[in-house]
Write a protein that holds these residues in place. Structure first.
Motif, PDB file in Angstrom:
ATOM      1  N   ASP A  37       0.813  -1.222   0.000  1.00 41.25           N
ATOM      2  CA  ASP A  37       0.000   0.000   0.000  1.00 41.25           C
ATOM      3  C   ASP A  37       0.844   1.269   0.000  1.00 41.25           C
ATOM      4  O   ASP A  37       0.511   2.241  -0.675  1.00 41.25           O
ATOM      5  CB  ASP A  37      -0.939   0.037   1.215  1.00 41.25           C
ATOM      6  CG  ASP A  37      -2.198  -0.770   0.997  1.00 41.25           C
ATOM      7  OD1 ASP A  37      -2.734  -0.753  -0.123  1.00 41.25           O
ATOM      8  OD2 ASP A  37      -2.642  -1.424   1.956  1.00 41.25           O
ATOM      9  N   TYR A  41       0.785   4.078  -3.076  1.00 42.06           N
ATOM     10  CA  TYR A  41      -0.139   5.133  -2.656  1.00 42.06           C
ATOM     11  C   TYR A  41      -0.519   6.068  -3.798  1.00 42.06           C
ATOM     12  O   TYR A  41      -1.645   6.553  -3.844  1.00 42.06           O
ATOM     13  CB  TYR A  41       0.440   5.912  -1.463  1.00 42.06           C
ATOM     14  CG  TYR A  41       1.415   6.984  -1.845  1.00 42.06           C
ATOM     15  CD1 TYR A  41       0.992   8.292  -2.035  1.00 42.06           C
ATOM     16  CD2 TYR A  41       2.761   6.696  -2.028  1.00 42.06           C
ATOM     17  CE1 TYR A  41       1.892   9.278  -2.400  1.00 42.06           C
ATOM     18  CE2 TYR A  41       3.659   7.669  -2.385  1.00 42.06           C
ATOM     19  CZ  TYR A  41       3.219   8.965  -2.569  1.00 42.06           C
ATOM     20  OH  TYR A  41       4.109   9.936  -2.939  1.00 42.06           O
ATOM     21  N   TYR A  43      -1.162   5.254  -6.665  1.00 41.78           N
ATOM     22  CA  TYR A  43      -2.127   4.515  -7.484  1.00 41.78           C
ATOM     23  C   TYR A  43      -3.369   4.146  -6.677  1.00 41.78           C
ATOM     24  O   TYR A  43      -4.118   3.251  -7.051  1.00 41.78           O
ATOM     25  CB  TYR A  43      -1.487   3.231  -8.037  1.00 41.78           C
ATOM     26  CG  TYR A  43      -0.374   3.480  -9.013  1.00 41.78           C
ATOM     27  CD1 TYR A  43      -0.627   3.555 -10.374  1.00 41.78           C
ATOM     28  CD2 TYR A  43       0.935   3.650  -8.565  1.00 41.78           C
ATOM     29  CE1 TYR A  43       0.397   3.783 -11.272  1.00 41.78           C
ATOM     30  CE2 TYR A  43       1.964   3.880  -9.462  1.00 41.78           C
ATOM     31  CZ  TYR A  43       1.690   3.946 -10.812  1.00 41.78           C
ATOM     32  OH  TYR A  43       2.716   4.181 -11.692  1.00 41.78           O
ATOM     33  N   GLU A  44      -3.546   4.786  -5.524  1.00 42.08           N
ATOM     34  CA  GLU A  44      -4.686   4.538  -4.643  1.00 42.08           C
ATOM     35  C   GLU A  44      -4.652   3.158  -4.020  1.00 42.08           C
ATOM     36  O   GLU A  44      -5.681   2.530  -3.811  1.00 42.08           O
ATOM     37  CB  GLU A  44      -6.026   4.775  -5.362  1.00 42.08           C
ATOM     38  CG  GLU A  44      -6.291   6.232  -5.650  1.00 42.08           C
ATOM     39  CD  GLU A  44      -6.390   7.100  -4.400  1.00 42.08           C
ATOM     40  OE1 GLU A  44      -7.176   6.792  -3.501  1.00 42.08           O
ATOM     41  OE2 GLU A  44      -5.657   8.107  -4.339  1.00 42.08           O
ATOM     42  N   GLY A  45      -3.458   2.646  -3.732  1.00 43.62           N
ATOM     43  CA  GLY A  45      -3.335   1.420  -2.977  1.00 43.62           C
ATOM     44  C   GLY A  45      -2.855   0.222  -3.762  1.00 43.62           C
ATOM     45  O   GLY A  45      -2.695   0.268  -4.987  1.00 43.62           O
ATOM     46  N   ARG A 141       2.026  11.998 -10.172  1.00 45.62           N
ATOM     47  CA  ARG A 141       0.937  12.500  -9.338  1.00 45.62           C
ATOM     48  C   ARG A 141       1.438  13.663  -8.482  1.00 45.62           C
ATOM     49  O   ARG A 141       2.560  13.632  -7.960  1.00 45.62           O
ATOM     50  CB  ARG A 141       0.386  11.378  -8.459  1.00 45.62           C
ATOM     51  CG  ARG A 141      -0.902  11.763  -7.790  1.00 45.62           C
ATOM     52  CD  ARG A 141      -1.630  10.592  -7.245  1.00 45.62           C
ATOM     53  NE  ARG A 141      -2.840  11.013  -6.569  1.00 45.62           N
ATOM     54  CZ  ARG A 141      -3.626  10.218  -5.880  1.00 45.62           C
ATOM     55  NH1 ARG A 141      -3.343   8.930  -5.787  1.00 45.62           N
ATOM     56  NH2 ARG A 141      -4.702  10.679  -5.284  1.00 45.62           N
ATOM     57  N   TYR A 166      -8.108   7.325 -12.397  1.00 44.86           N
ATOM     58  CA  TYR A 166      -7.617   5.969 -12.197  1.00 44.86           C
ATOM     59  C   TYR A 166      -8.295   5.396 -10.965  1.00 44.86           C
ATOM     60  O   TYR A 166      -8.368   6.053  -9.928  1.00 44.86           O
ATOM     61  CB  TYR A 166      -6.087   5.989 -12.006  1.00 44.86           C
ATOM     62  CG  TYR A 166      -5.455   4.633 -11.871  1.00 44.86           C
ATOM     63  CD1 TYR A 166      -5.363   3.780 -12.968  1.00 44.86           C
ATOM     64  CD2 TYR A 166      -4.963   4.195 -10.656  1.00 44.86           C
ATOM     65  CE1 TYR A 166      -4.778   2.525 -12.843  1.00 44.86           C
ATOM     66  CE2 TYR A 166      -4.370   2.941 -10.523  1.00 44.86           C
ATOM     67  CZ  TYR A 166      -4.289   2.116 -11.621  1.00 44.86           C
ATOM     68  OH  TYR A 166      -3.717   0.868 -11.500  1.00 44.86           O
ATOM     69  N   ARG A 167      -8.805   4.182 -11.099  1.00 45.82           N
ATOM     70  CA  ARG A 167      -9.495   3.505 -10.003  1.00 45.82           C
ATOM     71  C   ARG A 167     -10.608   4.371  -9.410  1.00 45.82           C
ATOM     72  O   ARG A 167     -10.813   4.404  -8.212  1.00 45.82           O
ATOM     73  CB  ARG A 167      -8.512   3.072  -8.925  1.00 45.82           C
ATOM     74  CG  ARG A 167      -7.517   2.029  -9.413  1.00 45.82           C
ATOM     75  CD  ARG A 167      -6.520   1.672  -8.358  1.00 45.82           C
ATOM     76  NE  ARG A 167      -6.708   0.283  -7.965  1.00 45.82           N
ATOM     77  CZ  ARG A 167      -5.959  -0.317  -7.074  1.00 45.82           C
ATOM     78  NH1 ARG A 167      -4.997   0.316  -6.458  1.00 45.82           N
ATOM     79  NH2 ARG A 167      -6.183  -1.577  -6.770  1.00 45.82           N
ATOM     80  N   VAL A 169     -10.791   7.630  -9.223  1.00 50.29           N
ATOM     81  CA  VAL A 169     -10.333   8.836  -8.531  1.00 50.29           C
ATOM     82  C   VAL A 169      -9.703   9.789  -9.545  1.00 50.29           C
ATOM     83  O   VAL A 169      -8.898   9.376 -10.374  1.00 50.29           O
ATOM     84  CB  VAL A 169      -9.299   8.472  -7.436  1.00 50.29           C
ATOM     85  CG1 VAL A 169      -8.765   9.719  -6.753  1.00 50.29           C
ATOM     86  CG2 VAL A 169      -9.910   7.516  -6.418  1.00 50.29           C
ATOM     87  N   MET A 171      -6.981  12.298 -10.321  1.00 52.03           N
ATOM     88  CA  MET A 171      -5.648  12.489  -9.756  1.00 52.03           C
ATOM     89  C   MET A 171      -4.892  13.551 -10.557  1.00 52.03           C
ATOM     90  O   MET A 171      -4.494  13.300 -11.695  1.00 52.03           O
ATOM     91  CB  MET A 171      -4.851  11.187  -9.812  1.00 52.03           C
ATOM     92  CG  MET A 171      -5.475  10.034  -9.092  1.00 52.03           C
ATOM     93  SD  MET A 171      -4.460   8.553  -9.341  1.00 52.03           S
ATOM     94  CE  MET A 171      -5.488   7.335  -8.542  1.00 52.03           C
TER      95      MET A 171
END
Length: 187
Positions: A37, A41, A43-45, A141, A166-167, A169, A171
């Motif tokens: 994670d 981070y 990449y949102e996890g 990011r 992405y995912r 969200v 960014m």
């Protein structure tokens, strides 16, 4: 050279590192990054096993179709895969302008040792000398300060920004670049 170091096709070598193509046998080493994670981070996890397999498959496809992709970064001292760094085609402005990007991601245990900078600089030069591009990018990011520092140490300067989704969200990303002439400090 250790067995893990010679698995995939050799790409380049630096003082401390060997960069080579990933193979399916590298899945466990890749997961040490993609399923952490803290590493992921931006990449949102962490990724699931299925997402990590898709990531690896995407690199193998890039090698076939583009002639490059994200490569396994092997520490010469131990033969261990400690990261990934390489070149990919990316949208450089949020409107579909295709650029060659230097991307990098390292296992947390190998952060703050200069390895990302060493690998990214070698990939930047590979893009100029082997791929023949006139400008190289890193699209990062806006909250990923550590990767921004690597881009700056690689001679890159910010030239713009845009938002990636992405995912699920939105960014904000900063676009860093360096022209071929800029790598020697001449613009």
């Amino acid at each position: 050279m250790s067995e893990p170091a010679r698995r995939g096709r050799f790409i380049l070598e630096t003082d401390c590192l060997i960069l080579r193509e990933f193979t399916p046998d590298d899945f466990a080493a890749l997961c040490l990054m993609l399923q952490d994670d803290e590493v992921m981070y931006a990449y949102e996890g962490a990724l699931s096993d299925e997402e990590a397999h898709a990531w690896l498959d995407n690199q193998l496809r890039r090698y076939r179709e583009d002639g490059f992709g994200l490569w396994a970064v092997v520490l010469k001292e131990t033969g261990e895969v400690v990261g990934q760094c390489g070149l990919t085609y990316q949208d450089g402005d949020g409107r579909g302008t295709r650029v060659v990007e230097v991307g990098y991601l390292f296992q947390r245990a190998h952060w703050h040792r200069g390895l990302a900078t060493e690998a990214a600089r070698a990939c930047r030069d590979y893009a100029f000398d082997q791929v023949g591009v006139e400008k190289v990018y890193s699209i990062i990011r806006d909250t990923n300060v550590a990767s921004q520092r690597v881009a700056r140490r690689n001679g890159m300067v910010p030239e713009g920004s845009f938002v990636k989704r992405y995912r699920g969200v939105d960014m904000p990303h900063l676009v860093f670049s360096i022209p071929r002439a800029g790598r020697d400090g001449v613009y």
